[in-house]
Design a protein around this motif. Structure first.
Motif, mmCIF file in Angstrom:
data_model
loop_
_atom_site.group_PDB
_atom_site.id
_atom_site.type_symbol
_atom_site.label_atom_id
_atom_site.label_comp_id
_atom_site.label_asym_id
_atom_site.label_seq_id
_atom_site.Cartn_x
_atom_site.Cartn_y
_atom_site.Cartn_z
ATOM 1 N N GLU A 1 -7.133 5.485 -2.370
ATOM 2 C CA GLU A 1 -5.968 4.430 -1.921
ATOM 3 C C GLU A 1 -4.813 4.251 -3.372
ATOM 4 O O GLU A 1 -5.451 4.722 -4.344
ATOM 5 N N SER B 1 0.697 -1.114 -0.030
ATOM 6 C CA SER B 1 0.067 -0.122 0.128
ATOM 7 C C SER B 1 0.882 1.202 -0.071
ATOM 8 O O SER B 1 1.951 1.417 0.795
ATOM 9 N N ILE C 1 -4.403 -1.478 4.633
ATOM 10 C CA ILE C 1 -5.171 -2.180 3.990
ATOM 11 C C ILE C 1 -6.085 -2.983 5.229
ATOM 12 O O ILE C 1 -5.376 -3.535 5.999
ATOM 13 N N GLY D 1 -1.265 1.995 -4.423
ATOM 14 C CA GLY D 1 -0.385 0.688 -4.267
ATOM 15 C C GLY D 1 -0.055 -0.028 -5.522
ATOM 16 O O GLY D 1 -0.036 0.271 -6.439
#
Length: 288
Positions: free
Chosen positions: A88, A46, A51, A90
């Motif tokens: 988010e 991430s 997460i 990653g």
């Protein structure tokens, strides 16, 4: 609607990493994401917070959720539920299960008892430092290069034993047949009894040869369904089932229901936007 970005890399790691996908989303409605079973291990670094995940929706959103900045998932037979927040980012890797000893320091079977494992429990503390370095970089190509270099050094220094050649050849045979071969044909190919082959295969991967074959067949079917969406064509599930080696359309539907907990059309409805954005195999590519 928010924004989504998916960038794929072609890893230069001798087949140990099958795919690498960088992702970034913003302005999304918080939801649960289904991490589907596949014939590959999953590793996620991430770049934006922790997460949270679990084996059920309630676990993923509750106090028992596994929360980590680096996630490792073994070969499993049901979805992993991951919390998708408003934003988010990653890098997600699909790791060949027979490369687990080299890259992770343990056989893939060691990951089969937990549906989600904290990455530092597998990689050690150095992985957290690599993650911080990834977060400090601005370009995807630089992130992929850094992560590939880290994994390459781990593989060069690995001392976790060798995969038995019979198991390696069994996996390669199943892959060549896209999961459509028989266990009897496989055992004859590697010159082992079905019982002995199953014991060795499970000890290395955590799955029986039959379970691995089903995952490979499902992976090909899922990819074919996703390609029809990117081509803006309605999926022909009967044709997909025949091409992937299923007995019939109903057989394909049963596997979708086991592996996604949805029907094929239900999964498409849930994943359509991600597929169109490139999460399932299209988009810009870099060499890494």
């Amino acid at each position: 609607m928010g924004s989504q970005e998916f960038v794929r890399a072609v890893p230069r790691l001798d087949g140990m990493v099958v795919s690498a996908v960088g992702y970034r989303t913003a302005g999304q409605r918080p939801a649960l994401h289904r991490g589907l079973p596949s014939p590959y291990l999953t590793v996620v670094f991430s770049l934006d917070g922790t997460i949270a995940g679990g084996g059920t929706p309630d676990q993923a959103t509750g106090v028992d959720a596994v929360r980590t900045e680096i996630m490792v998932g073994g070969l499993h037979q049901s979805p992993v539920y991951l919390v998708s927040p408003e934003h988010e980012a990653g890098i997600q890797l699909a790791v060949h299960p027979l490369a687990a000893r080299a890259l992770l320091g343990l056989p893939a079977a060691a990951l089969s008892t937990e549906i989600v494992t904290r990455g530092t429990d597998v990689f050690g503390g150095r992985a957290a430092e690599v993650r911080e370095q990834l977060c400090a970089l601005d370009r995807w190509e630089d992130r992929f290069a850094l992560l590939s270099g880290y994994l390459r050094r781990r593989a060069a220094a690995a001392d976790a034993g060798r995969v038995r050649p019979e198991v390696a050849e069994a996996w390669a045979w199943l892959a060549r047949h896209r999961g459509a071969g028989t266990v009897g044909g496989l055992s004859r190919h590697v010159a082992l009894s079905e019982r002995r082959l199953s014991a060795l295969f499970r000890a290395e991967t955590g799955l029986s040869p039959k379970q691995a074959a089903r995952l490979m067949r499902f992976e090909h079917a899922k990819a074919a369904v996703a390609r029809t969406v990117t081509a803006e064509a309605p999926p022909d599930l009967a044709r997909v089932a025949a091409d992937a080696g299923y007995y019939d359309h109903s057989h394909l539907v049963r596997d979708f229901q086991q592996y996604t907990e949805l029907s094929p059309t239900g999964w498409l409805a849930e994943e359509c936007r991600n597929i169109q954005a490139g999460a399932h195999g299209v988009g810009e590519e870099w060499e890494a």
